[in-house]
Design an enzyme around this catalytic site. Structure first.
Site, PDB file in Angstrom:
ATOM      1  N   ASP A  11      22.309  29.271  39.484  1.00  0.00           N
ATOM      2  CA  ASP A  11      22.311  28.905  40.899  1.00  0.00           C
ATOM      3  C   ASP A  11      20.928  29.184  41.495  1.00  0.00           C
ATOM      4  O   ASP A  11      20.125  29.912  40.904  1.00  0.00           O
ATOM      5  CB  ASP A  11      23.403  29.707  41.605  1.00  0.00           C
ATOM      6  CG  ASP A  11      23.452  29.453  43.098  1.00  0.00           C
ATOM      7  OD1 ASP A  11      23.540  28.281  43.498  1.00  0.00           O
ATOM      8  OD2 ASP A  11      23.387  30.433  43.862  1.00  0.00           O
ATOM      9  N   ASP A  13      19.885  29.339  45.610  1.00  0.00           N
ATOM     10  CA  ASP A  13      19.858  30.174  46.813  1.00  0.00           C
ATOM     11  C   ASP A  13      20.685  31.444  46.620  1.00  0.00           C
ATOM     12  O   ASP A  13      21.860  31.370  46.251  1.00  0.00           O
ATOM     13  CB  ASP A  13      20.423  29.393  48.009  1.00  0.00           C
ATOM     14  CG  ASP A  13      19.592  28.171  48.345  1.00  0.00           C
ATOM     15  OD1 ASP A  13      18.419  28.340  48.685  1.00  0.00           O
ATOM     16  OD2 ASP A  13      20.131  27.046  48.254  1.00  0.00           O
TER      17      ASP A  13
END
Length: 233
Positions: A11, A13
């Site tokens: 991932d 953010d």
């Protein structure tokens, strides 16, 4: 014993880059364009992670409900959304990466995984037009053979589809692919897809302790990941 991990889906953010500053600046410029009061960073932190549409709609709903907004009941989220999205895109692209920082340990982790022969893909709910420039600006783009955003597939995390599609692109079995994230979104998608998941403890999890979310491990630094994967190999 660790599963035979051949690839990792990471991932963006809250996992690799702390982007709250970018979100805060872009959203506050957007709200100013709409004559709405500014938001707090705490609201951003509770709201990010489910894609830009969810973020903008949630922020609009919160700000419209404030007494200081001074708007009539006929002004709705739906009425403002399209203008807000257009202004948000403009402002985010202007500030993308300028108010964000790579978390400590991320570069070491990606380097270690690459050297161990683990194939890497980045999968984020952030629009692809935001994600790719951010990775490049932070010097992380060279680690990933694939980058997919929230608009790359028909559905976003926590739906398992993005993970399944990313595994197809990597050419690895789901069971041999690790999801690395910071939130229940990442974990739910991984569990539904059938792949193991590791969560970092410093990211954005909608205001909830991420340790309450089932995972194979929780890490205070991504730098711990290469050594963790080597156990039992």
């Amino acid at each position: 014993m660790r599963p035979n991990i051949q690839a990792a889906i990471v991932d963006l953010d809250g996992t690799m880059v702390d982007t709250l500053g970018d979100f805060e600046v872009a959203l506050n410029h957007t709200l100013a364009d709409l004559d709405l009061p500014p938001l707090t960073r705490a609201l951003v932190e509770r709201t990010v992670g489910k894609g830009s549409e969810h973020l903008i709609r949630s922020v609009l709903a919160h700000q419209l409900a404030l007494p200081e907004a001074g708007v009539s009941a006929c002004v709705t989220v739906d009425a403002l959304y399209e203008a807000a999205w257009q202004r948000y895109q403009h402002h985010y692209l202007q500030c993308n990466g300028q108010h964000s920082a790579v978390y400590p340990g991320v570069q070491d982790a990606l380097q270690g995984l690459s050297q161990a022969g683990v194939h890497l893909a980045c999968l984020t709910n952030k629009p692809l037009s935001f994600a790719k420039p951010l990775l490049k600006a932070k010097g992380l783009d060279g680690f990933f053979t694939h980058v997919f955003g929230g608009d790359s597939f028909e559905r976003k995390k926590p739906d398992p589809l993005p993970i399944l599609k990313t595994c197809e692109a990597l050419g690895t079995a789901v069971a041999n692919t690790l999801m690395v994230g910071d939130s229940s979104n990442d974990a739910q998608a991984a569990h539904a897809a059938g792949c193991p998941v590791v969560l970092v403890t410093y990211g954005y999890n909608h205001g909830q302790p991420v340790q309450e979310t089932p995972a194979a491990a929780w890490m205070d630094s991504l730098a711990q990941l290469p050594a963790w994967l080597q156990v039992g190999r």
